[in-house]
Design a protein around this motif. Structure first.
Motif, PDB file in Angstrom:
ATOM      1  N   ALA A  65       0.833  -1.209   0.000  1.00 49.54           N
ATOM      2  CA  ALA A  65       0.000   0.000   0.000  1.00 49.54           C
ATOM      3  C   ALA A  65       0.866   1.257   0.000  1.00 49.54           C
ATOM      4  N   ALA A  66       1.985   1.222   0.715  1.00 45.55           N
ATOM      5  CA  ALA A  66       2.889   2.370   0.726  1.00 45.55           C
ATOM      6  C   ALA A  66       3.453   2.632  -0.664  1.00 45.55           C
ATOM      7  N   GLY A  67       3.703   1.583  -1.417  1.00 46.91           N
ATOM      8  CA  GLY A  67       4.156   1.757  -2.796  1.00 46.91           C
ATOM      9  C   GLY A  67       3.120   2.476  -3.643  1.00 46.91           C
ATOM     10  N   PHE A  68       1.856   2.144  -3.456  1.00 46.57           N
ATOM     11  CA  PHE A  68       0.800   2.820  -4.201  1.00 46.57           C
ATOM     12  C   PHE A  68       0.630   4.276  -3.762  1.00 46.57           C
ATOM     13  N   VAL A  69       0.791   4.528  -2.480  1.00 45.24           N
ATOM     14  CA  VAL A  69       0.727   5.913  -1.994  1.00 45.24           C
ATOM     15  C   VAL A  69       1.864   6.728  -2.601  1.00 45.24           C
ATOM     16  N   TRP A  70       3.048   6.148  -2.667  1.00 49.32           N
ATOM     17  CA  TRP A  70       4.194   6.828  -3.271  1.00 49.32           C
ATOM     18  C   TRP A  70       3.933   7.104  -4.759  1.00 49.32           C
ATOM     19  N   LEU A  71       3.369   6.144  -5.464  1.00 54.10           N
ATOM     20  CA  LEU A  71       3.028   6.342  -6.870  1.00 54.10           C
ATOM     21  C   LEU A  71       2.012   7.462  -7.028  1.00 54.10           C
ATOM     22  N   LEU A  72       1.012   7.494  -6.168  1.00 56.11           N
ATOM     23  CA  LEU A  72       0.011   8.547  -6.215  1.00 56.11           C
ATOM     24  C   LEU A  72       0.638   9.920  -5.978  1.00 56.11           C
ATOM     25  N   PHE A  77       2.262  15.204  -8.062  1.00 51.19           N
ATOM     26  CA  PHE A  77       3.227  16.290  -8.229  1.00 51.19           C
ATOM     27  C   PHE A  77       3.575  16.517  -9.702  1.00 51.19           C
ATOM     28  N   THR A  78       3.655  15.448 -10.468  1.00 50.26           N
ATOM     29  CA  THR A  78       3.930  15.606 -11.901  1.00 50.26           C
ATOM     30  C   THR A  78       2.786  16.323 -12.601  1.00 50.26           C
ATOM     31  N   LEU A  79       1.548  15.938 -12.305  1.00 53.22           N
ATOM     32  CA  LEU A  79       0.403  16.594 -12.930  1.00 53.22           C
ATOM     33  C   LEU A  79       0.250  18.035 -12.461  1.00 53.22           C
ATOM     34  N   SER A  80       0.555  18.303 -11.200  1.00 50.11           N
ATOM     35  CA  SER A  80       0.453  19.691 -10.733  1.00 50.11           C
ATOM     36  C   SER A  80       1.468  20.582 -11.449  1.00 50.11           C
ATOM     37  N   ASP A  81       2.630  20.054 -11.761  1.00 45.29           N
ATOM     38  CA  ASP A  81       3.611  20.816 -12.527  1.00 45.29           C
ATOM     39  C   ASP A  81       3.146  20.988 -13.968  1.00 45.29           C
ATOM     40  N   PHE A  82       2.636  19.939 -14.550  1.00 47.06           N
ATOM     41  CA  PHE A  82       2.223  19.980 -15.955  1.00 47.06           C
ATOM     42  C   PHE A  82       1.042  20.919 -16.166  1.00 47.06           C
ATOM     43  N   ILE A  83       0.075  20.875 -15.265  1.00 46.86           N
ATOM     44  CA  ILE A  83      -1.133  21.677 -15.428  1.00 46.86           C
ATOM     45  C   ILE A  83      -0.863  23.163 -15.209  1.00 46.86           C
ATOM     46  N   THR A  84       0.081  23.507 -14.356  1.00 48.82           N
ATOM     47  CA  THR A  84       0.319  24.924 -14.050  1.00 48.82           C
ATOM     48  C   THR A  84       1.294  25.598 -14.995  1.00 48.82           C
ATOM     49  N   ARG A  85       1.707  24.953 -16.037  1.00 47.41           N
ATOM     50  CA  ARG A  85       2.609  25.594 -17.010  1.00 47.41           C
ATOM     51  C   ARG A  85       1.838  26.590 -17.854  1.00 47.41           C
ATOM     52  N   GLY A  86       2.527  27.621 -18.285  1.00 48.78           N
ATOM     53  CA  GLY A  86       1.871  28.690 -19.025  1.00 48.78           C
ATOM     54  C   GLY A  86       1.427  28.305 -20.417  1.00 48.78           C
ATOM     55  N   TRP A  87       2.145  27.443 -21.081  1.00 50.27           N
ATOM     56  CA  TRP A  87       1.802  27.119 -22.463  1.00 50.27           C
ATOM     57  C   TRP A  87       0.574  26.246 -22.579  1.00 50.27           C
ATOM     58  N   ILE A  88       0.131  25.639 -21.498  1.00 44.45           N
ATOM     59  CA  ILE A  88      -1.031  24.765 -21.596  1.00 44.45           C
ATOM     60  C   ILE A  88      -2.344  25.558 -21.617  1.00 44.45           C
ATOM     61  N   THR A  89      -2.308  26.859 -21.272  1.00 46.66           N
ATOM     62  CA  THR A  89      -3.533  27.654 -21.261  1.00 46.66           C
ATOM     63  C   THR A  89      -4.131  27.777 -22.659  1.00 46.66           C
ATOM     64  N   GLY A  90      -3.311  27.669 -23.681  1.00 47.03           N
ATOM     65  CA  GLY A  90      -3.847  27.711 -25.041  1.00 47.03           C
ATOM     66  C   GLY A  90      -4.715  26.512 -25.352  1.00 47.03           C
ATOM     67  N   PHE A  91      -4.443  25.377 -24.709  1.00 43.40           N
ATOM     68  CA  PHE A  91      -5.244  24.176 -24.949  1.00 43.40           C
ATOM     69  C   PHE A  91      -6.457  24.114 -24.037  1.00 43.40           C
ATOM     70  N   MET A  92      -6.304  24.552 -22.799  1.00 47.26           N
ATOM     71  CA  MET A  92      -7.364  24.383 -21.813  1.00 47.26           C
ATOM     72  C   MET A  92      -8.306  25.586 -21.738  1.00 47.26           C
TER      73      MET A  92
END
Length: 93
Positions: A65-72, A77-92
């Motif tokens: 279960a700890a492995g799954f928590v780490w994966l989550l 964190f990867t998605l929070s970085d990806f979503i907050t980038r400036g260039w993605i506003t043109g798509f979203m």
């Protein structure tokens, strides 16, 4: 017992056929959710039975279960970085 492994193997084969059917037909926006649900079910079966987590002591389940928590955490964190980038506003919008 060998019978349990045979049933789990047959279930994994059936779920693989479901995955192929989901990829073949167009369910619209639901395709990704159905595919992820099938993949999660298959991964859970493999972990529980083929990796012997189901019949192991509780500490093994905690480590799994700890492995799954780490994966989550990593995905979050990867998605929070990806979503907050400036260039993605043109798509979203």
């Amino acid at each position: 017992p060998l019978q349990i492994y045979a049933v789990i193997f047959a279930t994994l084969l059936l779920l693989t056929l479901v995955t192929v059917d989901v990829a073949t037909y167009n369910f619209g926006m639901m395709n990704i959710y159905i595919a992820l649900a099938v993949a999660t079910t298959k991964a859970t079966l493999v972990i529980l039975y083929f990796m012997h987590v189901r019949y192991a002591p509780a500490l093994v389940a905690v480590v799994a279960a700890a492995g799954f928590v780490w994966l989550l955490l990593l995905i979050t964190f990867t998605l929070s970085d990806f979503i907050t980038r400036g260039w993605i506003t043109g798509f979203m919008g």
